[in-house]
Design an enzyme around this catalytic site. Sequence first.
Site, PDB file in Angstrom:
ATOM      1  N   ALA A  90      68.919  77.273   1.944  1.00 37.10           N
ATOM      2  CA  ALA A  90      68.643  76.184   2.891  1.00 37.10           C
ATOM      3  C   ALA A  90      67.493  75.337   2.378  1.00 37.10           C
ATOM      4  O   ALA A  90      66.569  75.848   1.733  1.00 37.10           O
ATOM      5  CB  ALA A  90      68.268  76.751   4.250  1.00 37.10           C
ATOM      6  N   ASP A  91      67.595  74.071   2.674  1.00 34.65           N
ATOM      7  CA  ASP A  91      66.475  73.163   2.410  1.00 34.65           C
ATOM      8  C   ASP A  91      65.670  72.907   3.674  1.00 34.65           C
ATOM      9  O   ASP A  91      64.482  72.604   3.618  1.00 34.65           O
ATOM     10  CB  ASP A  91      66.977  71.854   1.811  1.00 34.65           C
ATOM     11  CG  ASP A  91      67.452  72.112   0.394  1.00 34.65           C
ATOM     12  OD1 ASP A  91      68.590  72.581   0.220  1.00 34.65           O
ATOM     13  OD2 ASP A  91      66.657  71.898  -0.534  1.00 34.65           O
ATOM     14  N   ARG A  92      66.358  73.003   4.819  1.00 34.88           N
ATOM     15  CA  ARG A  92      65.645  72.866   6.105  1.00 34.88           C
ATOM     16  C   ARG A  92      66.524  73.467   7.202  1.00 34.88           C
ATOM     17  O   ARG A  92      67.681  73.061   7.368  1.00 34.88           O
ATOM     18  CB  ARG A  92      65.360  71.390   6.393  1.00 34.88           C
ATOM     19  CG  ARG A  92      64.397  71.153   7.514  1.00 34.88           C
ATOM     20  CD  ARG A  92      64.163  69.657   7.754  1.00 34.88           C
ATOM     21  NE  ARG A  92      63.474  68.954   6.703  1.00 34.88           N
ATOM     22  CZ  ARG A  92      62.312  68.299   6.836  1.00 34.88           C
ATOM     23  NH1 ARG A  92      61.694  68.295   7.998  1.00 34.88           N
ATOM     24  NH2 ARG A  92      61.786  67.638   5.817  1.00 34.88           N
TER      25      ARG A  92
END
Length: 353
Positions: free
Chosen positions: A240-242
């Site tokens: 995940a990036d965010r």
Amino acid sequence: MTLESIRYRAGSLQILNQLLLPHQTAYDEICSVQHAYEAIKSMKVRGAPAIAIVGCLSLAVELRAGAGGDDPVTFIRESLCHLTSARPTAVNMGRAARELMEFAENESMEKNAEQLRESVIAWIEVMLERDVNDNRKIGNYGAQHILSGVPRDSVTILTHCNTGSLATAGYGTALGVVRSLHALGRLKRVYCTETRPYNQGSRLTAYEAVAEGIPATLITDSMAALTMREMGITAVVVGADRVVANGDTANKVGTYQLAIAAKHHGIPFYVAAPSTSCDLSLESGRDIVIEVRPPEELTSINGVPIAAPGIEVWNPAFDVTPHQLITGGIITELGVFLPSELQAALTGRLTAL
Ligand code: MRU
């Protein structure tokens, strides 16, 4: 062998240039915040945790050389602001910047410039160590959770992009779960998607798997649904990036379609990420800024044109997977949570953004 993507010792930082992988292993010296900004922007270093760690370590290198003179706080603020602007979707750099700035401002009340530099450097150095430890916990929690559904069997995992040692300070997140399964002797195979347009899967994940003897098979992104139907996939695990408050998750473009296909096939879909990739200040994925990258990433490979000249291109680097599709859970260093449990689990343990 252990892949070392970030080489740091007091006053010196080198990164493995990921643009040259898998064919060349070359380390680039990062001497300044501006160097780090350029390396992040050009994807020499990429992956949400690695971006934040390299950004902050570049600041440590400059501070060690006395940057900021009598006013290190202003230098630190401007540097962090610049680094955060390099890539907008991953939250890790922004979170580190916020926490570090708060720390620096508090320290500046009682310390002189030199002492302040020392304590900020020490704060940054802890980040590096913490990331590897957190990733090992993610690997362990994720492996146990997946294995609890299949008590005796070996498992087959499908993953996307690169979330391994190259995307973090070491071990990795989603690929860390794969590593843990492999270490337990319970991984039958991992399928990794090529991950167009940037090929983090074929260049980087495949490189890590081959280097460590992890049984892995490369597929194109368009083979994912077929692979789920034909190859006995136990679980899909991505990074995940965010991750925002309701569990919606921004990750490498293509993740969303994997989650839809997993749901169709009744395969649990997991997101593996440290709590530093979570952003409780955003309520839903609609609020996440998605980075749009240059058209050349689609129209050429290594400078060789592959698309019809003149064609228009849309190249978003990430997409958002709605929380309803994250059916396995969100694997963090604190445990595995359903998207609906995430906010309560992290409140009080995560500083506000
Ligand atoms: O554009 P990238 O290569 O930085 O994108 C990386 C990803 O999307 C990863 O899946 C994510 O950052 C998690 S890395 C542990």
